[in-house]
Motif scaffolding. Structure first.
Motif, PDB file in Angstrom:
ATOM      1  N   LEU A 255       0.835  -1.204   0.000  1.00  9.80           N
ATOM      2  CA  LEU A 255       0.000   0.000   0.000  1.00  9.80           C
ATOM      3  C   LEU A 255       0.862   1.242   0.000  1.00  9.80           C
ATOM      4  O   LEU A 255       1.854   1.336   0.732  1.00  9.80           O
TER       5      LEU A 255
ATOM      6  N   ASP B 133      -3.057   5.223  -0.949  1.00 11.72           N
ATOM      7  CA  ASP B 133      -3.966   4.145  -0.530  1.00 11.72           C
ATOM      8  C   ASP B 133      -4.393   4.342   0.919  1.00 11.72           C
ATOM      9  O   ASP B 133      -5.575   4.173   1.262  1.00 11.72           O
TER      10      ASP B 133
ATOM     11  N   VAL C  13      -8.968   1.272  -2.984  1.00 14.65           N
ATOM     12  CA  VAL C  13      -7.861   0.553  -2.364  1.00 14.65           C
ATOM     13  C   VAL C  13      -7.970  -0.905  -2.811  1.00 14.65           C
ATOM     14  O   VAL C  13      -8.965  -1.572  -2.527  1.00 14.65           O
TER      15      VAL C  13
ATOM     16  N   HIS D 153      -4.475   6.978  -7.371  1.00 17.16           N
ATOM     17  CA  HIS D 153      -4.865   5.575  -7.513  1.00 17.16           C
ATOM     18  C   HIS D 153      -4.970   5.206  -8.998  1.00 17.16           C
ATOM     19  O   HIS D 153      -4.517   4.124  -9.403  1.00 17.16           O
TER      20      HIS D 153
END
Length: 564
Positions: free
Chosen positions: A258, A262, A274, A530
């Protein structure tokens, strides 16, 4: 006597009916709204009994009602019906007690209306499953404790007790477990044969076992088992330990794959953005968060925080009236038991206080003591204490306040003022709840006006909303999704996506499907980060505005280039 009973029932039930017509009825929390939408089929297109927090057996009954009689809010109707049933049982016991005492109809009606208004009315008009389960459990304990062996309908009353217990377990099993020590004390104190007690307990356990077997079968698939584990871990993170900060725990997050964005999306409850949370990462985060919490908080610090949380729950302003009344009844019971030298009654009431202290201490040490849990606890305790008072006073001469007319006038005037103030307070609160949740209905209307589109909204935008109860409700297909919450990443959520023509994950659909939009105050750099893992040239185009919180919030289309 039958004429008097008929008058009492008609007036008291008419009072409840009028109040429920005059004052708006609302859902207290959005968990109930979500479970209603699951049961009705508005999320998945077909009524579904997997309500997550409510047992599947109860959900199965609800889905049957929705299938047979469409266009009615059966979830709300059933919950209101169960609470009205409890009010009816309490009225029957109160009326029976008053008749044996030779009380007049006005006395029975007056005290009943004051009692229901002061204790239960608020929770009926602004209902939720946790408190409803407590009302069911508290009524079951009260009915069991007040049903005498000499009554002709003893077995009918015992059957009613069992049904109420099973309903409470179905609606919120944790609440019934909380009621067990109080009910156990009444069970031990009740003057009845051991044989009848054992048979009653065995039947209760068989019913509970049947409900649990149905539950196991309903959630037996690997998909549901994986989600339930994930949801428990999600609750650990968001309800208890929190999301560990990225900078201080960079090594851990890098180890599980991560990045900083995230973790920020996790903190903002943007679970859709996520990856792989449901396949193991939430389990790792929950375990690590728990370790960090215990490492950073010594036993002494945790105990201190637990005592503080317990005291806060005990003195919660929302529950002061209920808590005060509960303590008054227990205190009065203790006074009578000492005066009459009844050791068993004294120890039973003392046991109530010890049970309350133990449960509050446990909840405080857990670090989470919501108002609704305190309400549930005090309702159960009050029902238990009232059962003892009922039996203690049944065969004794009551204090006749009518002998002192001045005192009677003062008491009557005070009760009328308190009744009026309480009713006015409830009405004001419900009107505010109604106006507030009208905003949620306006947002839902916006979704339906654009039923060809799909919208994802930040969870914190709608977490404070619940909904307004309408007897008739059109179960339209839902096309509005939250980016987080307990439903996200569930099998229900995935089916809801498919009902809207989305066969991929939510984050992929947002950028790849032309009719999928996000509702945010402004473009989010963390959501954009992301997408930059897979797409080039991320752009946010405002296409519309949605009505949220009495304002207009931008509706964005996220556009990306070719996949990396």
């Amino acid at each position: 006597m039958k004429k008097q009973t008929a008058i009492v029932w008609c007036v008291c039930m008419l009072y409840l009916l009028i109040i429920m017509q005059v004052i708006p009825i609302t859902y207290a929390i959005n968990d109930d709204v979500a479970m209603r939408d699951i049961a009705s089929g508005s999320l998945t297109g077909t009524p579904d009994y997997h309500l997550i927090f409510i047992k599947a057996a109860f959900g199965w009954v609800l889905t049957g009602l929705y299938r047979c009689f469409e266009g009615i809010d059966w979830y709300g109707c059933v919950f209101l019906g169960m609470m009205v049933l409890c009010c009816g049982i309490l009225l029957e016991r109160w009326n029976s007690w008053c008749i044996q005492k030779g009380k007049k109809p006005w006395y029975i009606i007056g005290w009943y209306v004051i009692g229901i208004t002061g204790i239960l009315l608020e929770h009926m008009l602004n209902f939720q499953f946790t408190v409803t389960a407590a009302i069911l459990a508290g009524t079951a304990i009260f009915l069991y404790g007040t049903a005498g062996r000499e009554e002709n309908n003893f077995y009918g009353r015992t059957g009613s007790v069992l049904i109420l217990l099973w309903l409470s377990f179905c609606v919120r099993s944790d609440v019934l477990f909380m009621a067990v020590p109080f009910g156990g004390l009444i069970f031990l104190a009740k003057a009845d044969s051991i044989k009848r007690k054992v048979i009653t307990a065995l039947i209760a356990m068989v019913g509970l076992l049947g409900i649990m077997v149905f539950e196991k079968e309903a959630y037996g698939s690997e998909e549901w088992q994986a989600y339930l584990s994930y949801n428990d871990e999600r609750s650990m993170v968001y309800d208890y330990y929190g999301v560990p900060a990225y900078e201080e725990n960079r090594e851990f997050y890098e180890k599980i794959g991560l990045k900083e964005y995230d973790v920020e999306n996790l903190k903002r409850y943007n679970l859709c953005f996520v990856n792989d949370l449901e396949t193991g990462k939430m389990h790792q985060i929950a375990g690590y968060a728990k370790e960090q919490y215990f490492a950073e908080n010594s036993l002494g610090k945790r105990i201190k925080a637990g005592i503080k949380a317990a005291l806060k729950g005990e003195l919660d302003p929302e529950n002061l009236l209920l808590n005060g009344l509960t303590k008054f009844v227990i205190g009065f019971n203790i006074f009578l038991s000492l005066k009459r030298k009844k050791k068993k009654e004294f120890l039973t009431n003392l046991g109530f206080l010890l049970c309350e202290g133990g449960l509050i201490s446990y909840l405080g040490l857990q670090g989470r003591f919501p108002t609704r849990v305190g309400t549930a606890l005090f309702l159960i305790e009050l029902g238990s204490a009232a059962a003892l008072l009922y039996q203690e006073e049944l065969g004794t001469e009551s204090l006749d306040w009518r002998k002192n007319k001045v005192r009677l006038s003062y008491i009557t005037g005070a009760l009328i003022l308190l009744f009026g103030a309480r009713l006015f307070s409830i009405k004001q609160k419900q009107q505010k709840m109604y106006q507030y949740n009208r905003e949620y209905e306006i947002l839902q209307d916006f979704y339906q006006e654009h039923e060809e589109n799909v919208y994802f909204i930040a969870e914190w935008f709608v977490s404070g909303y619940s909904d307004i109860f309408h007897l008739q409700r059109k179960n339209s297909k839902a096309n509005g999704f939250e980016m987080g919450g307990w439903l996200a990443l569930s099998p229900i959520y995935e089916e809801e996506l498919r009902q809207n023509g989305i066969e991929c994950s939510a984050d992929e659909a947002i950028i790849e499907n032309e009719n999928v939009y996000v509702i945010l105050v402004a473009p989010s750099s963390k959501i954009e980060a992301h997408y930059e893992e897979k797409y080039h040239d991320i752009m946010w185009e405002q296409k519309d505005c949605a009505p949220v919180f009495s304002t207009e919030v931008p509706v964005f289309k996220i556009i990306g280039g070719e996949t990396v």
